[in-house]
Design a protein around this motif. Sequence first.
Motif, PDB file in Angstrom:
ATOM      1  N   ASN A 109       0.852  -1.179   0.000  1.00 32.36           N
ATOM      2  CA  ASN A 109       0.000   0.000   0.000  1.00 32.36           C
ATOM      3  C   ASN A 109       0.896   1.240   0.000  1.00 32.36           C
ATOM      4  O   ASN A 109       1.411   1.648   1.029  1.00 32.36           O
ATOM      5  N   VAL A 110       1.110   1.807  -1.189  1.00 34.54           N
ATOM      6  CA  VAL A 110       1.997   2.960  -1.352  1.00 34.54           C
ATOM      7  C   VAL A 110       1.149   4.220  -1.490  1.00 34.54           C
ATOM      8  O   VAL A 110       0.408   4.368  -2.459  1.00 34.54           O
ATOM      9  N   VAL A 125      10.445  -7.974  -4.256  1.00 37.66           N
ATOM     10  CA  VAL A 125       9.968  -6.656  -3.862  1.00 37.66           C
ATOM     11  C   VAL A 125       9.150  -6.781  -2.577  1.00 37.66           C
ATOM     12  O   VAL A 125       8.295  -7.668  -2.456  1.00 37.66           O
ATOM     13  N   VAL A 126       9.416  -5.901  -1.624  1.00 33.57           N
ATOM     14  CA  VAL A 126       8.686  -5.878  -0.362  1.00 33.57           C
ATOM     15  C   VAL A 126       8.394  -4.430   0.017  1.00 33.57           C
ATOM     16  O   VAL A 126       8.970  -3.498  -0.540  1.00 33.57           O
ATOM     17  N   GLY A 127       7.524  -4.262   0.979  1.00 38.46           N
ATOM     18  CA  GLY A 127       7.279  -2.939   1.513  1.00 38.46           C
ATOM     19  C   GLY A 127       8.304  -2.577   2.568  1.00 38.46           C
ATOM     20  O   GLY A 127       8.876  -3.448   3.233  1.00 38.46           O
ATOM     21  N   MET A 128       8.541  -1.284   2.703  1.00 41.22           N
ATOM     22  CA  MET A 128       9.475  -0.788   3.711  1.00 41.22           C
ATOM     23  C   MET A 128       8.920   0.501   4.303  1.00 41.22           C
ATOM     24  O   MET A 128       8.155   1.214   3.644  1.00 41.22           O
ATOM     25  N   PRO A 129       9.250   0.819   5.552  1.00 45.74           N
ATOM     26  CA  PRO A 129       8.762   2.078   6.126  1.00 45.74           C
ATOM     27  C   PRO A 129       9.273   3.275   5.332  1.00 45.74           C
ATOM     28  O   PRO A 129      10.429   3.310   4.912  1.00 45.74           O
ATOM     29  N   HIS A 130       8.402   4.239   5.109  1.00 45.00           N
ATOM     30  CA  HIS A 130       8.767   5.438   4.362  1.00 45.00           C
ATOM     31  C   HIS A 130       8.191   6.644   5.084  1.00 45.00           C
ATOM     32  O   HIS A 130       7.004   6.669   5.423  1.00 45.00           O
ATOM     33  N   GLU A 131       9.008   7.662   5.287  1.00 42.60           N
ATOM     34  CA  GLU A 131       8.609   8.812   6.093  1.00 42.60           C
ATOM     35  C   GLU A 131       7.382   9.516   5.544  1.00 42.60           C
ATOM     36  O   GLU A 131       6.511   9.966   6.290  1.00 42.60           O
ATOM     37  N   ILE A 132       7.294   9.623   4.232  1.00 40.34           N
ATOM     38  CA  ILE A 132       6.200  10.363   3.613  1.00 40.34           C
ATOM     39  C   ILE A 132       5.082   9.432   3.147  1.00 40.34           C
ATOM     40  O   ILE A 132       3.911   9.642   3.440  1.00 40.34           O
ATOM     41  N   LYS A 133       5.423   8.389   2.405  1.00 41.33           N
ATOM     42  CA  LYS A 133       4.424   7.514   1.803  1.00 41.33           C
ATOM     43  C   LYS A 133       3.783   6.555   2.795  1.00 41.33           C
ATOM     44  O   LYS A 133       2.747   5.969   2.506  1.00 41.33           O
ATOM     45  N   GLY A 134       4.412   6.374   3.957  1.00 42.95           N
ATOM     46  CA  GLY A 134       3.934   5.359   4.879  1.00 42.95           C
ATOM     47  C   GLY A 134       4.604   4.044   4.577  1.00 42.95           C
ATOM     48  O   GLY A 134       5.319   3.472   5.399  1.00 42.95           O
ATOM     49  N   THR A 135       4.393   3.549   3.368  1.00 46.37           N
ATOM     50  CA  THR A 135       5.066   2.352   2.889  1.00 46.37           C
ATOM     51  C   THR A 135       5.739   2.663   1.569  1.00 46.37           C
ATOM     52  O   THR A 135       5.098   3.179   0.652  1.00 46.37           O
ATOM     53  N   ILE A 186      16.733   0.188  -4.144  1.00 46.35           N
ATOM     54  CA  ILE A 186      17.136  -0.996  -4.900  1.00 46.35           C
ATOM     55  C   ILE A 186      18.483  -1.470  -4.361  1.00 46.35           C
ATOM     56  O   ILE A 186      19.441  -0.695  -4.304  1.00 46.35           O
ATOM     57  N   ARG A 187      18.534  -2.729  -3.954  1.00 45.40           N
ATOM     58  CA  ARG A 187      19.796  -3.323  -3.512  1.00 45.40           C
ATOM     59  C   ARG A 187      20.173  -4.446  -4.467  1.00 45.40           C
ATOM     60  O   ARG A 187      19.347  -5.298  -4.791  1.00 45.40           O
ATOM     61  N   PHE A 188      21.405  -4.417  -4.898  1.00 42.92           N
ATOM     62  CA  PHE A 188      21.915  -5.472  -5.763  1.00 42.92           C
ATOM     63  C   PHE A 188      22.508  -6.583  -4.893  1.00 42.92           C
ATOM     64  O   PHE A 188      23.219  -6.320  -3.933  1.00 42.92           O
ATOM     65  N   THR A 189      22.195  -7.806  -5.234  1.00 46.12           N
ATOM     66  CA  THR A 189      22.666  -8.940  -4.455  1.00 46.12           C
ATOM     67  C   THR A 189      22.971 -10.115  -5.367  1.00 46.12           C
ATOM     68  O   THR A 189      22.349 -10.269  -6.429  1.00 46.12           O
ATOM     69  N   ASP A 209      12.379  -7.318   6.977  1.00 46.90           N
ATOM     70  CA  ASP A 209      13.184  -6.906   8.132  1.00 46.90           C
ATOM     71  C   ASP A 209      14.434  -6.164   7.685  1.00 46.90           C
ATOM     72  O   ASP A 209      14.812  -5.133   8.262  1.00 46.90           O
ATOM     73  N   ILE A 210      15.082  -6.685   6.649  1.00 45.88           N
ATOM     74  CA  ILE A 210      16.312  -6.055   6.159  1.00 45.88           C
ATOM     75  C   ILE A 210      16.009  -4.674   5.591  1.00 45.88           C
ATOM     76  O   ILE A 210      16.710  -3.693   5.864  1.00 45.88           O
ATOM     77  N   ALA A 211      14.940  -4.571   4.811  1.00 47.10           N
ATOM     78  CA  ALA A 211      14.584  -3.286   4.207  1.00 47.10           C
ATOM     79  C   ALA A 211      14.240  -2.250   5.271  1.00 47.10           C
ATOM     80  O   ALA A 211      14.517  -1.057   5.109  1.00 47.10           O
ATOM     81  N   ALA A 212      13.664  -2.719   6.380  1.00 47.82           N
ATOM     82  CA  ALA A 212      13.287  -1.802   7.456  1.00 47.82           C
ATOM     83  C   ALA A 212      14.455  -1.472   8.373  1.00 47.82           C
ATOM     84  O   ALA A 212      14.328  -0.625   9.264  1.00 47.82           O
ATOM     85  N   GLY A 213      15.602  -2.153   8.153  1.00 51.49           N
ATOM     86  CA  GLY A 213      16.757  -1.928   9.009  1.00 51.49           C
ATOM     87  C   GLY A 213      16.633  -2.600  10.357  1.00 51.49           C
ATOM     88  O   GLY A 213      17.324  -2.227  11.317  1.00 51.49           O
TER      89      GLY A 213
END
Length: 682
Positions: free
Chosen positions: A556-557, A582-592, A633-636, A654-658
């Motif tokens: 939900n972006v 692709v996963v959701g991550m916390p975002h200061e403005i968008k929420g996700t 975007i993280r390259f792996t 969890d990784i995307a959220a730090g």
Amino acid sequence: MSQEISSGLSESRVFPPSEAFLRGCGDRPHVASLDEYRALWTRSIQDPEGFWGEVARGFDWFTPFTSVLDWQCPDARWFDGGTLNACHNCVDRQVNAGHGDEVAIIWEGEPGWPSDASSAYAAAFSSSDRALSARHGHAVRHLTYRHLQEETARLANALRSLGVRKGDVVTLYMGMVPELAIAVLACARIGAAHSVIFGGFAAPAIIDRVADAQSRVIITCDGAWRRGAIVPLKANVDEACTGAPSVEHVIVLRRTGHDVPMRAGRDHWWHELVASQPSTCACEPMASEDLLFLLYTSGSTGKPKGIRHTTAGYSIFTAFTARMTFDLHPGTEQVYFCTADIGWITGHSYIVYGLLPNRVPTLMYEGAPNAPAEDRFWSIVERHRVTHFYTAPTAIRAFMKWGDAHPAKHDLSSLRLLGTVGEPINPEAWMWYHRTIGGERCPIVDTMWQTETGGHIITPLPGATPTVPGSCTLPMFGIDAAIVNERGEELPANAGGLLVIRKPWPAMLRGIHGDRQRFIDTYWSKVPGMYVAGDGARRDERGYFWIMGRIDDVINVSGHRLGTMEVESALVAHEAVVEAAVVGMPHEIKGTGIAAFVTLGPGHTGRAGDALRKELQEHVAHEIGAIAKPDMIRFTQALPKTRSGKIMRRLLRDIAAGNEVRQDTTTLEDFTVLAKLRETEE
């Protein structure tokens, strides 16, 4: 003033209905106390046929309905035997009742006025609006119910001249101009279903939706304005038509005036085709369960779902919930401003179909909230004396970031009610909204609902419900909502579980277009006999609902649902990418926000870096739309997978959220992948 309660929850502030709001309600609000709400809600659950039959009789019917509800889970039939028309109840009914000269829609465009770029659109303005626009430096139009009646009739006749008939699906891909609302209503007028595509989507998304609906006609604009730049709507349609063989006609509204190619025989200018049509067109009698529109929403499998909404149940529920949630009263000084785009369900329900039957002016805005400056919304509120303001938490967080100085420059004293929509709102943003925008006098209705529900399912009522920052509070009338486990057992207070609805309601989706099994699997299989909203939630000791987040792989972006598979598919379509998660991550403005973990193919590993990140972001924007651009975007070299090859997205979240990974990793095939991802620089 707030009062403290002892609830054991982290948020204990409670705000009773505002005395300032209650004083401004004239005689009284529609629902004036919590006891009155509870009595009405109980009646709506225990006697749904009596309750909804009474509500439905407030609409105009060509043929009265003979039954209120036929329920064979998961299929509902509401108001069988009756015929009516949604456009008639939005427009013609008001004209027939002597309200034809009242303002139905107020529109404000993004560019300044006068403007060379706006000259192509100037003929649409009345002389008074032209003078007003020139005086205030903003393009403004006022459309009355009579104007809507005439213009919907002209477009309806034009559609019929192109062979559009009852039951056809017409695709609308336009900017936020009044003609989009006119097009929606014109389709309803002749019984053609509309399928509105958000103007931010790119050509491939248009192809998917047109192909699924088998649309023969698309209505679009030469372009739309966004932050002073032109969104190339016609160019996107031209590209989409190469992959959509069903399209026979394209109607083009001249909005920006820039040159666009017109294909002979297929493309028609709106002003040439529509203006010459008669200004009268009888509304088509529609059976209650006839299709009103399709609206495509993202799903976890990647293919968008065409949600089916029908004429009577949807129209009646949205008009009723708009009246209750926003406490709408016709013939007063109310001016309602919803900042959504009609390309989303919020615009369908709470700009068009919910507002017009209630005879309260609805304000449409074409552009961005920070164009030409970050005070644009507050300027609109001040100049149009807006009383009701409805926006998304992601916008509220942006307003907070831009600073209090912007709203402080404007007189916001006209505001009487604030609303939020699209996602849960965090308490800090709620409090800022309450204090800085509402002046601590405006109730906040934190509305929870979905494309699939048609209208509000959980929301405060401003004259009755004490509100708590972060909670959407109590169910709407007719909504038997609960928190259950997967066996359908209701859970105790503050236990997290599945949000379900246990009884049918008039605006519930009637299916997924062309995919019966997906409809059952998505909404009705997890807990048999109950509609599963797809959200995790809890209910506190007061009975208030708290939404905890999605339980599937839909992100939900900014209040817009995007399927992870859609974004992953777009990334993998790039020549450099072999795999993506692709996963959701916390975002200061968008929420996700959107976090993408990408594995590059042979010959491309050396390209990992900022240049390729930007290239991939633009690639996703082209394939889906700018709203789907990954924020990170993280390259792996590899993705964390189970031994069966399934990507473990919960670890990536969890990784995307730090966050430290504390989840079960016993099924992880290669533990070194997790360590390497932890070390990866953004």
